[in-house]
Design an enzyme around this catalytic site. Structure first.
Site: not given
Length: 452
Positions: A103, A245, A247, A249
């Protein structure tokens, strides 16, 4: 004592060190099939996506090897946002979906998150069952016969499938024609899809953070560093800045005047918009304990109830599903809209805000003015041990004394990170100088009482 693999958001750690090793990923692939396989004669299918970290190649290969060894098949998507994998797992009727990503963490970390057939993250009890399998040689050694070894293949149209899905959340009668948009993809998983979607909807797009090299993910760009996006918004006279960010999400926005608009502001805007249209389920917004007091005050003014959960989007989603709520999220930028998606989706949330701007004719700074943020101080620091805060007598006493001084106009929250050896001290109130002083005092005591 057996070592633990799963934390609050899947498995995460330094790449090539326990638990994030190729050996672990190989065993995890086997354990996935062992726990999810419905019947030996029914093909078992796992979708695997990743962000742009160099170590992702190693982990996707190891996972696939474990899955294939147990007569499972693998579909590779390559770099894809976490919410895209959640959606495609369900849409493509896969038995499980796996995201290889840490992430917002630096490139040297990596992680593995798992989604079930329904596109939701695995419940804790299912993760615990996988933990048991990871320590069970009998389970991991039950390999398929040579003629039943599974296969792996790449899904070439995965980006196109997600493109169509995410654009379907944006009203067909609306366009982004005439809007200038800065999008910062953090050199992460959305580096292709985000600029493409915004361009196809009509926006003039200034893109940044779109040249991943395996090492620059989240490095001074993206949702953790929205000041980079803000500088481009001001330089180009853009209408909005979108920071994702690694990833994708998480979402942090930047208004046309350079104002950074975090997840609390976005939740406030979307909740009020949904309520005005009679579409906010039970007139309730689900937040975490990290959300600013200003958000709760704004919701009270508009007759919207708030429910607080522990930090982590999995807890937000669990509360939403239990109560039948359709909007929730975190100050950090996880925005969950269960009418559209099963998990936080930064690009989808950005489109919902752009929809509000188009329908209302308002600038982002005007929409964000529905909430006034209380001064907040947040300290993150490493600790030697995660001793329960209630077991630290000096720290506990100081927290209570500070809360007593603040009363209803302030808040103290001290907690450990679920993914790193860190403690977080968050204070809110009316005087930033007092908050900073009190936060430093509490942090010093935590460090003192947790030192070996």
């Amino acid at each position: 004592m057996q070592e633990r693999y799963f934390g609050t958001d899947g498995i995460r750690g330094l790449a090539n060190q326990f638990p994030m090793t190729a050996d672990m990923a190989l065993c995890l692939g086997k354990a996935l099939v062992a726990n999810f396989r419905r019947h030996d004669e029914v093909p078992f299918k796992v979708l695997i996506g990743k962000d742009t970290r160099r170590s992702g190649y190693m982990f996707e290969s190891a996972l696939a090897a474990g899955i294939n060894a147990m007569n499972g098949s693998v579909l590779f998507t390559g770099p894809m946002p976490t919410p895209a994998i959640a959606h495609l797992t369900s849409a493509m009727r896969c038995d499980a979906g796996v995201v290889i990503s840490a992430s917002h963490n630096p490139y040297h970390d990596n992680g593995i998150k798992i989604f079930g057939r329904d596109g939701f993250k695995l419940p804790t009890d299912v993760e615990e069952a996988i933990e048991v399998s990871l320590h069970d040689p009998g389970c991991l050694d039950a390999l398929a016969s040579p003629e039943r070894i599974g296969r792996s293949r790449r899904i070439d149209d995965a980006l196109g499938r997600y493109n169509a899905f995410v654009k379907s959340s944006f009203e067909r009668e609306l366009t982004l024609d005439g809007l200038k948009v800065v999008v910062d993809c953090a050199h992460g998983a959305a580096y292709k899809i985000a600029p493409t979607v915004l361009t196809e909807l009509g926006a003039e797009v200034i893109e940044t953070g779109v040249t991943p090299d395996g090492y620059n993910i989240n490095a001074d760009v993206g949702a953790l560093h929205p000041e980079h996006c803000a500088s481009l918004v001001r330089a180009h006279g853009a209408d909005i800045g979108i920071s994702l960010d690694g990833d994708a999400d998480r979402l942090i926005l930047v208004a046309e005047n350079g104002l950074i608009v975090d997840g609390d502001f976005v939740m406030a805007m979307l909740a009020i918009d949904l309520k005005q249209r009679g579409a906010l389920n039970h007139n309730t917004l689900v937040t975490t304990v990290m959300s600013n007091l200003g958000l709760h005050r704004a919701m009270q003014v508009h007759g919207i109830k708030t429910i607080q959960t522990a930090v982590g989007d999995r807890y937000v989603v669990e509360a939403m599903r239990r109560g039948g709520y359709n909007l929730g999220g975190e100050q950090s930028g996880h925005l969950v809209m269960l009418d559209h998606s099963t998990t936080g989706d930064g690009l989808l949330a950005a489109l919902r805000v752009l929809s509000c701007m188009r329908r209302s004719g308002c600038r982002l700074s005007e929409l964000a003015s529905v909430m006034q943020k209380y001064p907040q101080v947040l300290l993150n620091f490493r600790v030697e041990q995660k001793i329960p805060i209630d077991s630290l007598p000096l720290t506990r006493a100081l927290i209570r004394e500070t809360e007593s001084r603040y009363g209803e106009e302030g808040r103290v929250l001290v907690r450990y990170s679920g993914t790193e050896p860190k403690c977080r001290v968050m204070l809110e109130g009316q005087d930033a100088e007092i908050l900073a002083r009190d936060a430093e005092a509490i942090a010093a005591l935590v460090i003192r009482e947790t030192s070996g």
